[in-house]
Enzyme design. Structure first.
Site, mmCIF file in Angstrom:
data_model
loop_
_atom_site.group_PDB
_atom_site.id
_atom_site.type_symbol
_atom_site.label_atom_id
_atom_site.label_comp_id
_atom_site.label_asym_id
_atom_site.label_seq_id
_atom_site.Cartn_x
_atom_site.Cartn_y
_atom_site.Cartn_z
ATOM 1 N N VAL A 405 0.846 -1.196 0.000
ATOM 2 C CA VAL A 405 0.000 0.000 0.000
ATOM 3 C C VAL A 405 0.879 1.241 0.000
ATOM 4 C CG1 VAL A 405 -1.980 1.102 1.102
ATOM 5 C CG2 VAL A 405 -1.592 -1.342 1.422
ATOM 6 N N SER A 406 0.418 2.285 -0.658
ATOM 7 C CA SER A 406 1.220 3.503 -0.820
ATOM 8 C C SER A 406 1.616 4.125 0.506
ATOM 9 C CB SER A 406 0.449 4.528 -1.655
ATOM 10 O OG SER A 406 -0.696 5.003 -0.954
ATOM 11 N N ASP A 407 0.641 4.387 1.394
ATOM 12 C CA ASP A 407 0.983 5.107 2.619
ATOM 13 C C ASP A 407 1.711 4.219 3.616
ATOM 14 O OD1 ASP A 407 -1.325 3.639 3.059
ATOM 15 O OD2 ASP A 407 -2.314 5.173 4.255
ATOM 16 N N CYS A 408 1.480 2.905 3.572
ATOM 17 C CA CYS A 408 2.251 2.005 4.428
ATOM 18 C C CYS A 408 3.716 2.006 4.004
ATOM 19 C CB CYS A 408 1.679 0.594 4.342
ATOM 20 S SG CYS A 408 -0.036 0.481 4.868
ATOM 21 N N GLU A 411 5.176 5.499 5.093
ATOM 22 C CA GLU A 411 5.492 5.630 6.513
ATOM 23 C C GLU A 411 6.672 4.740 6.902
ATOM 24 O OE1 GLU A 411 4.449 7.931 8.291
ATOM 25 O OE2 GLU A 411 2.648 8.614 7.251
#
Length: 675
Positions: A405-408, A411
């Site tokens: 996933v992009s935001d995982c 982060e």
């Protein structure tokens, strides 16, 4: 209202008169860090339960019963504990921990408990049955997903089900309504549903139990019910997205096709769906993208061949989603959040003003976990399976199911870069430059044309697809979107990477950053806030947007950030905290919670510290409130739900109340510079 600003994010404010050291903030920060360290797991990660509802548990019980793989007596007792602990006083079960009762969740829980052997005259089921029978349409108004599960148990007629036939997956892929264009979770769920509906699969329940359940669920004789007339009958309590006129017309056409469908096309559609199901199970190491679709895939394999070699590993793969403890029994999480939680915990610890004992070792172990969780191999034939590239990404979980996933990824990358840049911490085997670069390329691959970032994939379908949303209980679930939160996380990670590494050829990172900044500027609302999607709601979105803009070099004096800060200051509660109610997600506007919330206060303070001087009165009052709520063990109490997906499904991320206030306290303590 004129606000002063902090021109250096997370640094000195340039105020002429420094604020005296706040030893209480320093001590609160150290206590919080110690508490966070205590929660690290043996393999180096952090993970808190992501609490949703009893739906997945009920479906797991149904699947294990159908597949003749029942739970042990000990497991059954612990499952009953969880159902009973989550039943509301009126006898119903809801969508989430603070939800009113739903016909869908109550019916599934009722059926599951009966399959577990709980007698119909038990107090738990008597209350549930009474609640169901007092609803205007009773079980007959259960949403389509519920009609589907009941039909497979021969407790509802397929003639009353608006279903997706497997032939839809045979359409040309260039058509806008082809399932390839759906949001990946929706695509995978309807892949399994299409296969099972196409087979008209029915389980073989014992005749006695089936007859009893029919009598218990419906007040009138089962044989007298005209199920075909109930296709569009929906309980008002359960509907978030009504059936649109366009979808109603499509349902009528599909029903007509079902009555005279081509057997050859049906076989071809079933074969295609089954091949896709097997691909998904095998490349995700039999976990599936989620237990929701994973359980459907188990049933599909069983329906095709009860002795299929992929059935047992698929059933075992579902158990990777299991969560269990003494207090709340056995249940299944909708997602596992290892990488997500670990990335935030690392960033919180790295920002601490001084390391408490054990921090360096904990960060080394967390680094090793993140090092091993990155996708280092590409999926086979991913494009042919309607997947996007996975190489270089990180999943929400430990990475085993290989749906990054992009935001995982963002982060995780931000956490690693913050750790590498810290002068006091070293790791034995940092991520190689090529793997860091692959992480950046993965994040860039999820940027949409409008500059915002999707989650698992780039956006594939248009807004019109939402007009044919068949879920009824969930909104904005048909296509990938550009999300404020994902964009903020991706923007921060790309900006952090650019500070320490060269740009990609053609200035790709710089171009992506400019587009993301422009996207966030466009999406800011007139009042200075941002609409959230994955958290509650404006408070969560404004935290991510501020983080991304400041990391990208946008000045704290910029009108967009000043407007965001002013919005937060105006939403501060009289006691100094912030609190947003989950109904703000349902209503699309800010709704204040009746109590200040630790998690939302932390988001607000982290955002304000990026914009305003740390001695700003709102910031000081916010931290006074936050410190007043700290527990003796250094943590903070659990409060209201704090997450959401698809507009209506609220979640309780149980570690949010630990690492977000720890992070906020760490930044504040560092800025106040105690001796």
């Amino acid at each position: 209202m004129k606000l002063q600003w902090n021109e250096t994010a997370g640094g000195h404010t340039g105020m002429e008169t420094p604020v005296p050291p706040l030893r209480c903030a320093w001590e609160a920060s150290r206590r919080a860090q110690r508490r966070l360290l205590d929660l690290q797991r043996p393999c180096g990660d952090w993970e808190g339960e992501m609490v949703w509802c009893t739906m997945i548990l009920a479906q797991a019980v149904i699947v294990r019963t159908i597949a003749a793989r029942p739970y042990s007596d000990v497991e059954k007792a612990r499952i009953v504990i969880h159902f009973e602990g989550n039943q509301m006083n009126d006898g119903s079960w809801g969508m989430h921990p603070e939800s009113p009762g739903y016909v869908f969740f109550t019916t599934l829980a009722y059926v599951a408990l009966r399959l577990l052997g709980v007698p119909a005259d038990s107090p738990t089921l008597v209350k549930a049955r009474r609640w169901l029978h007092t609803q205007p349409d009773g079980v007959k108004g259960i949403p389509t997903w519920g009609k589907f599960w009941l039909a497979m148990l021969d407790l509802y007629a397929y003639e009353g089900l608006n279903a997706v036939p497997p032939e839809l997956f045979l359409m040309p892929e260039w058509l806008p309504i082809h399932p390839r264009h759906y949001y990946c979770h929706t695509r995978q769920i309807y892949l399994g549903m299409a296969f099972l509906c196409g087979m008209r699969f029915r389980a073989n329940l014992p005749d006695t139990l089936r007859s009893e359940l029919r009598r218990e669920l419906y007040p009138e004789p089962y044989e007298t019910i005209d199920f075909a007339a109930l296709r569009d009958t929906l309980a008002a309590s359960d509907v978030y997205v009504p059936i649109s006129p366009v979808l109603r017309l499509i349902y009528k056409l599909l029903a007509a096709y079902q009555r005279r469908h081509s057997r050859a096309l049906r076989r071809k559609g079933l074969d295609l769906c089954f091949d896709r199901i097997l691909y998904e199970q095998r490349v995700t190491r039999y976990q599936g993208i989620s237990p929701v679709s994973g359980l459907l895939n188990c049933l599909a394999i069983f329906a095709r061949d009860p002795n299929h070699p992929d059935l047992l590993p698929s059933l075992e793969g579902v158990e990777d989603w299991r969560w269990e403890d003494e207090a709340e029994g056995i249940r299944y999480a909708g997602a596992r959040s290892n990488t997500w939680d670990t990335a935030f915990a690392v960033q919180a610890l790295v920002e601490g003003p001084s390391a408490v004992e054990g921090t360096a070792k904990a960060l080394e172990r967390a680094h090793d976990f993140l090092w091993g969780a990155q996708m280092t191999e590409e999926l086979p034939d991913y494009d042919g399976a309607w997947r996007d590239p996975a190489l270089g990404g990180w999943c929400f979980s430990d990475g085993q199911h290989r749906w990054p996933v992009s935001d995982c990824a963002a982060e995780a990358l931000s956490a690693l870069l913050a750790l590498y840049a810290h002068p006091e911490y070293t790791v034995a085997s940092p991520l190689e430059p090529e793997r860091l670069r692959q992480g950046v390329i993965f994040i860039l691959s999820r940027q949409n044309a409008d500059g915002g970032f999707g989650t698992y994939e780039r956006r594939r379908g248009g807004k019109l697809l939402e007009m044919v949303n068949p879920s009824e209980m969930f909104g904005q679930c048909m296509t990938e979107l550009s999300y404020i939160e994902c964009t903020g996380s991706a923007l921060a990670a790309l900006a952090h990477y650019r500070k320490h590494h060269p740009d990609l050829p053609g200035g790709e990172i710089e171009r992506a950053i400019r587009k993301a900044v422009a996207f966030l500027r466009r999406r800011q609302l007139a009042d200075g806030s941002y609409p959230g999607f994955w958290g509650i709601n404006h408070t969560y979105a404004i935290y991510h947007a501020t983080k991304g803009l400041r990391a990208a070099g946008v000045s704290a004096s910029d009108p967009a950030l000043q407007s965001a800060a002013l919005w937060l200051v105006r939403k501060q509660r009289p006691d100094g905290g912030w609190g947003e109610h989950y109904s703000s997600c349902l209503q699309g506007r800010y709704v204040e919670h009746e109590q200040s919330q630790v998690v939302m206060t932390s988001w607000a303070l982290l955002a304000l510290l990026d914009i305003l001087p740390y001695d700003n009165e709102s910031i000081k009052r916010g931290f006074e409130w936050l410190m007043s709520r700290q527990l003796e063990d250094g943590g903070w109490p659990r409060q209201a739900v704090n997450g959401v997906f698809f507009g209506s499904a609220m979640l309780d991320y149980r570690l949010y109340h630990t690492y977000f206030p720890t992070w906020a306290m760490a930044r504040y303590a560092r800025l106040t510079s105690p001796p």
